[in-house]
Design a protein around this motif. Structure first.
Motif, PDB file in Angstrom:
ATOM      1  N   ARG A 250       0.989  -1.159   0.016  1.00 38.13           N
ATOM      2  CA  ARG A 250       0.002  -0.200   0.057  1.00 38.13           C
ATOM      3  C   ARG A 250       0.922   1.297   0.130  1.00 38.13           C
ATOM      4  O   ARG A 250       0.583   2.143  -0.695  1.00 38.13           O
ATOM      5  N   ASN A 251       1.893   1.288   0.621  1.00 37.32           N
ATOM      6  CA  ASN A 251       2.695   2.365   0.838  1.00 37.32           C
ATOM      7  C   ASN A 251       3.368   2.773  -0.432  1.00 37.32           C
ATOM      8  O   ASN A 251       3.661   3.753  -0.670  1.00 37.32           O
ATOM      9  N   LEU A 252       3.931   1.431  -0.902  1.00 39.49           N
ATOM     10  CA  LEU A 252       4.646   1.701  -2.419  1.00 39.49           C
ATOM     11  C   LEU A 252       3.662   2.312  -3.317  1.00 39.49           C
ATOM     12  O   LEU A 252       4.129   3.118  -4.069  1.00 39.49           O
ATOM     13  N   ASP A 253       2.482   1.773  -3.490  1.00 34.93           N
ATOM     14  CA  ASP A 253       1.569   2.280  -4.356  1.00 34.93           C
ATOM     15  C   ASP A 253       1.396   3.638  -4.235  1.00 34.93           C
ATOM     16  O   ASP A 253       1.178   4.621  -5.227  1.00 34.93           O
ATOM     17  N   PHE A 254       1.239   4.114  -2.990  1.00 35.86           N
ATOM     18  CA  PHE A 254       0.993   5.646  -2.536  1.00 35.86           C
ATOM     19  C   PHE A 254       2.046   6.351  -3.002  1.00 35.86           C
ATOM     20  O   PHE A 254       2.090   7.600  -3.537  1.00 35.86           O
ATOM     21  N   MET A 255       3.371   6.035  -2.852  1.00 34.77           N
ATOM     22  CA  MET A 255       4.781   6.537  -3.113  1.00 34.77           C
ATOM     23  C   MET A 255       5.035   6.779  -4.460  1.00 34.77           C
ATOM     24  O   MET A 255       5.326   7.709  -4.907  1.00 34.77           O
ATOM     25  N   LEU A 256       4.460   5.644  -5.185  1.00 37.19           N
ATOM     26  CA  LEU A 256       4.687   5.722  -6.677  1.00 37.19           C
ATOM     27  C   LEU A 256       3.403   6.388  -7.406  1.00 37.19           C
ATOM     28  O   LEU A 256       3.478   6.652  -8.674  1.00 37.19           O
ATOM     29  N   GLY A 257       2.620   6.824  -6.557  1.00 35.45           N
ATOM     30  CA  GLY A 257       1.378   7.709  -7.112  1.00 35.45           C
ATOM     31  C   GLY A 257       0.183   7.041  -7.849  1.00 35.45           C
ATOM     32  O   GLY A 257      -0.849   7.350  -8.421  1.00 35.45           O
ATOM     33  N   VAL A 258       0.414   5.473  -7.612  1.00 32.25           N
ATOM     34  CA  VAL A 258      -0.660   4.461  -8.097  1.00 32.25           C
ATOM     35  C   VAL A 258      -2.086   4.803  -7.503  1.00 32.25           C
ATOM     36  O   VAL A 258      -3.090   4.887  -8.079  1.00 32.25           O
ATOM     37  N   THR A 259      -1.943   4.775  -6.002  1.00 32.09           N
ATOM     38  CA  THR A 259      -3.107   5.084  -5.403  1.00 32.09           C
ATOM     39  C   THR A 259      -3.838   6.457  -5.710  1.00 32.09           C
ATOM     40  O   THR A 259      -5.000   6.246  -6.002  1.00 32.09           O
ATOM     41  N   ASN A 260      -3.124   7.452  -5.734  1.00 28.10           N
ATOM     42  CA  ASN A 260      -3.832   8.655  -6.382  1.00 28.10           C
ATOM     43  C   ASN A 260      -4.625   8.679  -7.581  1.00 28.10           C
ATOM     44  O   ASN A 260      -5.518   8.979  -8.039  1.00 28.10           O
ATOM     45  N   GLU A 261      -3.710   7.947  -8.631  1.00 25.92           N
ATOM     46  CA  GLU A 261      -4.188   7.788  -9.846  1.00 25.92           C
ATOM     47  C   GLU A 261      -5.587   7.026  -9.908  1.00 25.92           C
ATOM     48  O   GLU A 261      -6.310   7.285 -10.761  1.00 25.92           O
ATOM     49  N   ILE A 262      -5.398   5.831  -9.332  1.00 28.54           N
ATOM     50  CA  ILE A 262      -6.618   4.898  -9.095  1.00 28.54           C
ATOM     51  C   ILE A 262      -7.952   5.738  -8.818  1.00 28.54           C
ATOM     52  O   ILE A 262      -8.790   5.665  -9.090  1.00 28.54           O
ATOM     53  N   ARG A 263      -7.411   6.586  -7.368  1.00 29.31           N
ATOM     54  CA  ARG A 263      -8.902   7.121  -6.869  1.00 29.31           C
ATOM     55  C   ARG A 263      -9.246   8.171  -7.804  1.00 29.31           C
ATOM     56  O   ARG A 263     -10.474   8.377  -8.033  1.00 29.31           O
ATOM     57  N   LEU A 264      -8.367   9.007  -8.339  1.00 29.26           N
ATOM     58  CA  LEU A 264      -8.535   9.953  -9.241  1.00 29.26           C
ATOM     59  C   LEU A 264      -9.321   9.284 -10.676  1.00 29.26           C
ATOM     60  O   LEU A 264     -10.531  10.102 -10.871  1.00 29.26           O
ATOM     61  N   ARG A 265      -9.103   8.569 -11.301  1.00 26.69           N
ATOM     62  CA  ARG A 265      -9.844   7.894 -12.335  1.00 26.69           C
ATOM     63  C   ARG A 265     -11.032   7.325 -12.031  1.00 26.69           C
ATOM     64  O   ARG A 265     -11.780   7.280 -12.819  1.00 26.69           O
TER      65      ARG A 265
END
Length: 400
Positions: A250-265
């Motif tokens: 979870r932390n790596l996804d957040f750090m790489l911007g994956v979490t924000n990208e998924i939430r945004l899309r």
């Protein structure tokens, strides 16, 4: 009935042109969103190839010649701590552990002459079979057993199933030779499940082999624990730098911007679909409101409410179908131009649906059509249902 509806659509072509254009644009935009979510959901449903339940990562400060003995004692305390079933040690930047942001690539082929096809994968140097024990990586050759390197042979390797199938084209790889970087010769001693680097990605090719002389500068210890393991007690008595591998991901996804990208899309998708639904409902509401007189006349001539509702729903879905044809052509152009970039896309020969460009294109356009057909049918039914409840005399009077 379809022929009759087509004649009505053509007769009212000026009014229907705007709806047609709206549905065309909506279809193309919706396809992009559906394609993104399709790849994401597909990849998350694929097995990771390892089990991170009840596993933890423990980090240690930089290892030097001065603190080697202190680290050895620390490692012994970790692996012998009550409730720790198995422990595995590697360097933090080796790229071996799950959710590592380091990728050490290597080329691999079945001969050293360059006559065979070369594949690329991730090299994972492990000093013991404890890696397979900690993360419960099972052998494909013997599914009831965990993966195993032959420790008696320093030139043994374990391949992931997808790489083994690519190299040996379905034949058994056991005991056969492979060459890394076209030079170093190794013997395949086992095949394990395909491995993911991230939850949202597809499994990639991986090669496990021994490298006992690996220099560890930034130690990372992975442990698998039993139910009697006390997380809080371990933090107090051994190390506070312990975190579950689920949180590492979870932390790596957040750090790489994956979490924000998924939430945004995902947020944009929900917002877009709601606006599409409201827009189409409004369009058909206005359209059907202009047909009050027509609806009243049909009801006066004996048409039932359900017949009127079915006709307007069929007309709306048929308009969508007509708009879908040029919309698919637009989507085809976008795909060929390479405009579509989706999180989790992988190499083209991975064998998964999402890696097959045209199969994925057909599936996602089909899903887009079904999704919009539901929205359009509902959008046409709501005003048609309301209009059909009006008494025929009132409808004719309003129109007059």
């Amino acid at each position: 009935m379809i022929q009759h509806i087509l004649k009505l659509i053509w007769t009212q072509r000026r009014r229907n042109l705007w709806i047609f254009a709206e549905l065309l644009v909506v279809f193309a935009l919706a396809w992009y969103i559906v394609d993104y979510q399709f790849v994401l959901i597909h990849n998350r449903m694929l097995p990771n190839g390892y089990d991170v339940a009840d596993t933890y990562r423990i980090s240690y400060k930089s290892l030097t010649d001065k603190n080697k003995e202190a680290f050895r004692q620390f490692y012994d305390r970790v692996r012998l701590y009550p409730g720790v079933e198995s422990a595995f040690l590697t360097d933090r930047f080796s790229g071996v552990m799950p959710y590592s942001d380091t990728y050490n690539g290597i080329s691999i082929s079945v001969d050293s002459t360059g006559n065979s096809q070369t594949y690329y994968g991730q090299m994972k140097a492990i000093g013991s079979n404890n890696y397979f024990e900690v993360f419960k990586v099972h052998s494909v050759v013997n599914p009831s057993a965990l993966g195993r390197l032959d420790r008696s042979n320093s030139r043994s390797v374990v391949l992931t199933q997808n790489l083994a199938e690519a190299l040996f084209k379905g034949a058994s790889p056991m005991g056969k030779r492979v060459f890394m970087n076209g030079k170093s010769e190794y013997v395949v001693t086992d095949v394990v499940q395909p491995q993911k680097q991230y939850d949202h990605a597809q499994p990639h090719h991986s090669v496990f082999y021994y490298e006992n002389d690996t220099t560890i500068a930034k130690p990372e210890i992975a442990i698998r624990v039993a139910p009697n393991f006390s997380f809080e007690q371990f933090k107090k008595e051994v190390s506070g730098s312990i975190v579950s591998y689920k949180n590492v991901g979870r932390n790596l996804d957040f750090m790489l911007g994956v979490t924000n990208e998924i939430r945004l899309r995902t947020g944009l998708m929900i917002f877009f679909l709601l606006n599409v639904a409201l827009g189409i409902i409004g369009t058909f509401w206005f359209r059907n409101a202009a047909k009050h007189g027509e609806i009243g006349l049909r009801m006066a001539l004996g048409s039932s409410r359900s017949t009127i509702q079915k006709q307007y729903i069929a007309e709306a879905v048929l308009l969508l179908t007509l708009a879908a044809v040029p919309a698919v052509c637009v989507n085809f152009t976008l795909l060929e131009a390479g405009v579509i970039k989706t999180l989790g896309e992988q190499f083209s020969d991975s064998g998964y649906i999402t890696a097959n460009k045209w199969l994925r294109f057909i599936i996602t356009n089909g899903l887009t059509y079904l999704l919009l057909a539901v929205i359009v049918a509902l959008s046409a039914w709501i005003p048609a249902n309301k209009a059909s409840k009006v008494h025929p005399v009132e409808a004719l009077r309003d129109n007059g």
